[in-house]
Scaffold this active site. Sequence first.
Site, PDB file in Angstrom:
ATOM      1  N   GLU A 118       0.831  -1.209   0.174  1.00 42.83           N
ATOM      2  CA  GLU A 118       0.020   0.080  -0.138  1.00 42.83           C
ATOM      3  C   GLU A 118       0.730   1.128   0.097  1.00 42.83           C
ATOM      4  O   GLU A 118       2.180   1.077   0.495  1.00 42.83           O
ATOM      5  CB  GLU A 118      -0.791   0.055   1.355  1.00 42.83           C
ATOM      6  CG  GLU A 118      -1.762  -1.060   1.504  1.00 42.83           C
ATOM      7  CD  GLU A 118      -2.482  -1.148   2.781  1.00 42.83           C
ATOM      8  OE1 GLU A 118      -3.602  -1.533   3.003  1.00 42.83           O
ATOM      9  OE2 GLU A 118      -1.917  -0.303   3.888  1.00 42.83           O
ATOM     10  N   LYS A 120       2.415   4.502   1.665  1.00 45.28           N
ATOM     11  CA  LYS A 120       2.392   4.989   3.080  1.00 45.28           C
ATOM     12  C   LYS A 120       2.084   6.287   3.086  1.00 45.28           C
ATOM     13  O   LYS A 120       2.688   7.378   2.537  1.00 45.28           O
ATOM     14  CB  LYS A 120       3.860   4.783   3.308  1.00 45.28           C
ATOM     15  CG  LYS A 120       4.109   5.138   4.832  1.00 45.28           C
ATOM     16  CD  LYS A 120       5.330   4.654   5.587  1.00 45.28           C
ATOM     17  CE  LYS A 120       5.498   4.793   6.924  1.00 45.28           C
ATOM     18  NZ  LYS A 120       5.124   6.324   7.513  1.00 45.28           N
ATOM     19  N   ASP A 122       0.979   9.912   4.292  1.00 46.06           N
ATOM     20  CA  ASP A 122       1.504  10.905   5.247  1.00 46.06           C
ATOM     21  C   ASP A 122       0.693  11.842   5.828  1.00 46.06           C
ATOM     22  O   ASP A 122       0.143  12.956   5.503  1.00 46.06           O
ATOM     23  CB  ASP A 122       2.537  12.016   4.366  1.00 46.06           C
ATOM     24  CG  ASP A 122       3.521  12.419   5.378  1.00 46.06           C
ATOM     25  OD1 ASP A 122       3.689  11.955   6.555  1.00 46.06           O
ATOM     26  OD2 ASP A 122       4.422  13.332   4.737  1.00 46.06           O
ATOM     27  N   TYR A 231      -6.065   1.217   6.799  1.00 46.86           N
ATOM     28  CA  TYR A 231      -4.971   0.237   6.385  1.00 46.86           C
ATOM     29  C   TYR A 231      -4.943  -1.195   7.325  1.00 46.86           C
ATOM     30  O   TYR A 231      -3.912  -1.883   7.030  1.00 46.86           O
ATOM     31  CB  TYR A 231      -3.633   0.875   6.291  1.00 46.86           C
ATOM     32  CG  TYR A 231      -2.954   1.483   7.708  1.00 46.86           C
ATOM     33  CD1 TYR A 231      -2.748   0.799   8.838  1.00 46.86           C
ATOM     34  CD2 TYR A 231      -2.910   2.980   7.540  1.00 46.86           C
ATOM     35  CE1 TYR A 231      -2.463   1.313   9.774  1.00 46.86           C
ATOM     36  CE2 TYR A 231      -2.449   3.668   8.866  1.00 46.86           C
ATOM     37  CZ  TYR A 231      -2.082   2.712   9.986  1.00 46.86           C
ATOM     38  OH  TYR A 231      -1.653   3.294  11.033  1.00 46.86           O
ATOM     39  N   LYS A 322      10.889   3.654   2.386  1.00 47.03           N
ATOM     40  CA  LYS A 322      10.702   5.143   1.899  1.00 47.03           C
ATOM     41  C   LYS A 322      11.064   5.670   0.894  1.00 47.03           C
ATOM     42  O   LYS A 322      12.115   5.142   0.156  1.00 47.03           O
ATOM     43  CB  LYS A 322      11.525   5.681   3.110  1.00 47.03           C
ATOM     44  CG  LYS A 322      10.698   5.626   4.533  1.00 47.03           C
ATOM     45  CD  LYS A 322       9.568   6.404   4.821  1.00 47.03           C
ATOM     46  CE  LYS A 322       9.290   6.757   5.999  1.00 47.03           C
ATOM     47  NZ  LYS A 322      10.286   7.519   7.127  1.00 47.03           N
ATOM     48  N   CYS A 416      34.620  39.311  -6.416  1.00 47.06           N
ATOM     49  CA  CYS A 416      34.096  38.660  -5.102  1.00 47.06           C
ATOM     50  C   CYS A 416      33.142  39.510  -4.646  1.00 47.06           C
ATOM     51  O   CYS A 416      33.220  40.829  -4.404  1.00 47.06           O
ATOM     52  CB  CYS A 416      35.292  38.595  -4.110  1.00 47.06           C
ATOM     53  SG  CYS A 416      34.385  37.880  -2.550  1.00 47.06           S
ATOM     54  N   CYS A 419      34.337  41.298  -1.179  1.00 43.51           N
ATOM     55  CA  CYS A 419      35.399  41.997  -1.032  1.00 43.51           C
ATOM     56  C   CYS A 419      35.760  43.030  -2.450  1.00 43.51           C
ATOM     57  O   CYS A 419      36.452  43.886  -2.380  1.00 43.51           O
ATOM     58  CB  CYS A 419      36.780  41.624  -0.499  1.00 43.51           C
ATOM     59  SG  CYS A 419      37.368  40.177  -1.607  1.00 43.51           S
ATOM     60  N   CYS A 434      38.004  33.870  -4.933  1.00 41.00           N
ATOM     61  CA  CYS A 434      38.404  34.984  -4.486  1.00 41.00           C
ATOM     62  C   CYS A 434      39.935  34.904  -4.315  1.00 41.00           C
ATOM     63  O   CYS A 434      40.209  33.868  -3.521  1.00 41.00           O
ATOM     64  CB  CYS A 434      37.630  35.605  -3.480  1.00 41.00           C
ATOM     65  SG  CYS A 434      38.097  37.000  -2.816  1.00 41.00           S
ATOM     66  N   CYS A 439      40.049  38.591   2.195  1.00 43.69           N
ATOM     67  CA  CYS A 439      38.516  38.733   2.120  1.00 43.69           C
ATOM     68  C   CYS A 439      37.919  38.308   3.248  1.00 43.69           C
ATOM     69  O   CYS A 439      38.154  37.462   3.995  1.00 43.69           O
ATOM     70  CB  CYS A 439      38.250  37.677   0.804  1.00 43.69           C
ATOM     71  SG  CYS A 439      36.632  37.607   0.762  1.00 43.69           S
TER      72      CYS A 439
HETATM   73  S1  IVH Z   1       0.645  -0.074   8.632  1.00 44.84           S
HETATM   74  C1  IVH Z   1       2.116  -1.992  12.998  1.00 44.84           C
HETATM   75  N1  IVH Z   1      -0.006   0.727   6.468  1.00 44.84           N
HETATM   76  O1  IVH Z   1       2.871   4.903   8.961  1.00 44.84           O
HETATM   77  C2  IVH Z   1       2.333  -0.693  12.195  1.00 44.84           C
HETATM   78  N2  IVH Z   1       0.996   2.246   8.289  1.00 44.84           N
HETATM   79  O2  IVH Z   1       5.675   4.879  10.312  1.00 44.84           O
HETATM   80  C3  IVH Z   1       1.502  -0.973  11.146  1.00 44.84           C
HETATM   81  N3  IVH Z   1       1.093   4.777   7.765  1.00 44.84           N
HETATM   82  O3  IVH Z   1       1.937   5.033  12.216  1.00 44.84           O
HETATM   83  C4  IVH Z   1       1.085   0.129  10.321  1.00 44.84           C
HETATM   84  N4  IVH Z   1       0.215   4.651   5.607  1.00 44.84           N
HETATM   85  O4  IVH Z   1       0.383   5.618  10.781  1.00 44.84           O
HETATM   86  C5  IVH Z   1       0.550   1.258   7.664  1.00 44.84           C
HETATM   87  N5  IVH Z   1      -0.535   1.751   4.702  1.00 44.84           N
HETATM   88  C6  IVH Z   1      -0.229   1.997   5.730  1.00 44.84           C
HETATM   89  C7  IVH Z   1       0.185   2.930   6.255  1.00 44.84           C
HETATM   90  C8  IVH Z   1       0.897   3.286   7.366  1.00 44.84           C
HETATM   91  C9  IVH Z   1       0.644   5.317   6.636  1.00 44.84           C
HETATM   92  C10 IVH Z   1       1.723   5.310   9.089  1.00 44.84           C
HETATM   93  C11 IVH Z   1       1.046   4.611  10.249  1.00 44.84           C
HETATM   94  C12 IVH Z   1       2.156   4.339  11.147  1.00 44.84           C
HETATM   95  C13 IVH Z   1       3.208   5.094  10.395  1.00 44.84           C
HETATM   96  C14 IVH Z   1       4.613   4.346  10.840  1.00 44.84           C
END
Ligand code: IVH
Length: 714
Positions: A118, A120, A122, A231, A322, A416, A419, A434, A439
């Site tokens: 999935e 991640k 933010d 999630y 990441k 520069c 100076c 320079c 300077c």
């Molecule tokens: S699963 C046991 N799935 O990322 C922890 N987390 O860095 C399982 N987050 O606190 C987390 N998207 O809030 C999971 N698709 C996703 C996510 C996700 C964002 C966040 C989540 C967690 C943080 C950890």
Amino acid sequence: MDIPADLARRAAELRDTLAYHSWRYHVQDEPEISDAEYDAMFHELTRLEEEYPALATPDSPTQKVGGAVSKALPNQEHALRMYSLDNVFDAEEWLDYTQKAARLLPGTTPEGLAFWVEPKMDGLAMELIYENGVLTTALTRGDGHKGEVVTTNMRTVKNLPLRLKSAVPMPSILEVRGEVVITRADFAALNEAQQQKDAKLFANPRNAAAGSVRQLDSAITASRPLRFMAYGIGRAIFPNAAPWRTQQEIISHLAAYGFAVAPGAKLCAKAADVAAFYRCLAEHRQELAFDIDGVVAKLNRLDWQEELGFTAHAPRWAIAMKFLAQRVCTRLMDIQIQVGRTGVLTPRAVLDPVTVGGVVVSYATLHNEDEIRAKDVRIGDLVVVQRAGDVIPEIVGPVPGERRGTERIFQFPENCPECGHPAHREAGEAAWRCLNKLCPAMRRQTVIYFVSKAGLDIQGIGEKWIVMLMDRGLVKTPADLFRLRKEELMELDRMGDKLADNFLQALAGARQNTELRRLISALGIKHVGSQTARALGGKYRNLDELGAAGAEELRQIPDIGPEVASSIVEFFQDEGNRELLRQLRELGLWPQQAPPPPGAALASPGGPVSALWGKTLLFTGTLTLGRGAAKKLAEEAGAKVVGAVSKNIDYLVAGEAAGSKLAKARALGVAVVDEPAFMALLVAGQPGQTAGQSADRVAEDAPLNVGGQAGLFD
Ligand code: IVH
């Protein structure tokens, strides 16, 4: 086990810094540093604590999930802890992860593991508790054990069901976990509305979401465009058995209950498919409706999830992959020139401030004249800015299609800017310099460098103070710092009695305790970085000896080529530098390097030389000695320790459970040694041992990869 004092100090410093930034992020919703910077420090601390378990105090941020609970909202325990996620940053680390997971699941192979993947998201982590199908409680993650109760606020979030949509099968308790987010489009509209009201602007969608959820007045929350994306789950109690056996089945049930789930999620039958999904999302992330900072991969089979369980802060059955660099567009407002310590004129892009990866960026580096030309960036251009982890933001290039005809081509100055002295660009060099030794910018940078981490590392005396001291004429050279009197310091803005005392104490400490290698580095000799300074500090007893060395002699030292050698000689011939050295000696800043104890594996003049002297090493896997200690020993013996595999490495030192680096090193034909062989090389050259003996112990077929647990599976 004795803990070296500097490591203990560093661990304490990391604990404090991480706790502060965790609070900025989770409580204030106003982070000051990027996630990547935080992750890097967290990683460093984890490593130190792995090596010296006594350093892992109960209040260490590694012992909990980042975050604290606000005083204003009531708290409640999570029935099941809300964990964080461990990170990997590239395909190689992903491969390591799958190998470790497969090792812990007998009968499986890394390739045969199916993952549910999935984006991640933010935003802000949230747990929604449904009792007999009705939303009764909403909790933030808080510190992972205890969260803030935000039920009334979360009830205002339009896309979540207050009652589960499908009644079959109806759980008596269901805890749904997910992320509260704001889409990019909603965020832009929200900030515009804030601007019109003259209210504070939000730094990014994540902060806006977090701030909106943690309101005391739920009417404010209701006015914000929040969405909840599910999630996963916490507790799930059904009259009969839970109706799912895989992550995928959980998600499809959540969707059936009426939840929005992470968009684009899918099942990957093979580890290689996960890497492809990651690459694809990294490329298309800007096209998604909301910010994502990576991909989360979760083992699909729940029985395997259970078998792998959790580390102190994260599940072993899931991992966050990441993204490294974030790219955004913004306007290039201007190009300024900065003058460095060695006189190099470096162009710096002044940007219309923009958030990249959670951090507001106002400047980016442009490196040099050729780069500006090659990229064809013009003042007024819309440009793509990239930020990769903790690296300084840089300009990828302009968006030429957006030009309006008013953009200006930048003319690199021939003088520069500080100076006014003529600048010079040598044939074959990219940099303009320079040439004025007096300077003011160069002098300023020289003093700043002298006290910086790369130099004497004097705590509490940073750039800001040096600029003030130099502006007031109190300091002109590094030596002047050590003549400062308290009355003079007290003239400075925001300088108090206590601070002035600390300042003087730090300087006195530096005068008495500075090691030779640090002073050599602090002098800022062209081409002499900390590694070379370390080698010089190990060879010479003091600056008199170093200053007397000729180029020929210097070139005998491994890693010192003709250019570095002549730069050192020139430095000591320069009259201005000689005067500085005279003054430093007079002030008592003149460290003496004690001769090494007899038999020590150090490269001292005429003494025994370790077989590792001048060699390049890479450590991988778990060493009984600890990575940090091994690195320290190797460096003391005159070796260079690097982090990546290449064919320029002399030895790969492989500990237990060495992974892909070992395979790569073998493929490149790099000599691989195990830990005992490394120790033998370290002491070779001492009486009774020879380098030849230990080199024979190259462990081509030593029992490596024997199922130890390291790294992510601590
Ligand atoms: S699963 C046991 N799935 O990322 C922890 N987390 O860095 C399982 N987050 O606190 C987390 N998207 O809030 C999971 N698709 C996703 C996510 C996700 C964002 C966040 C989540 C967690 C943080 C950890």
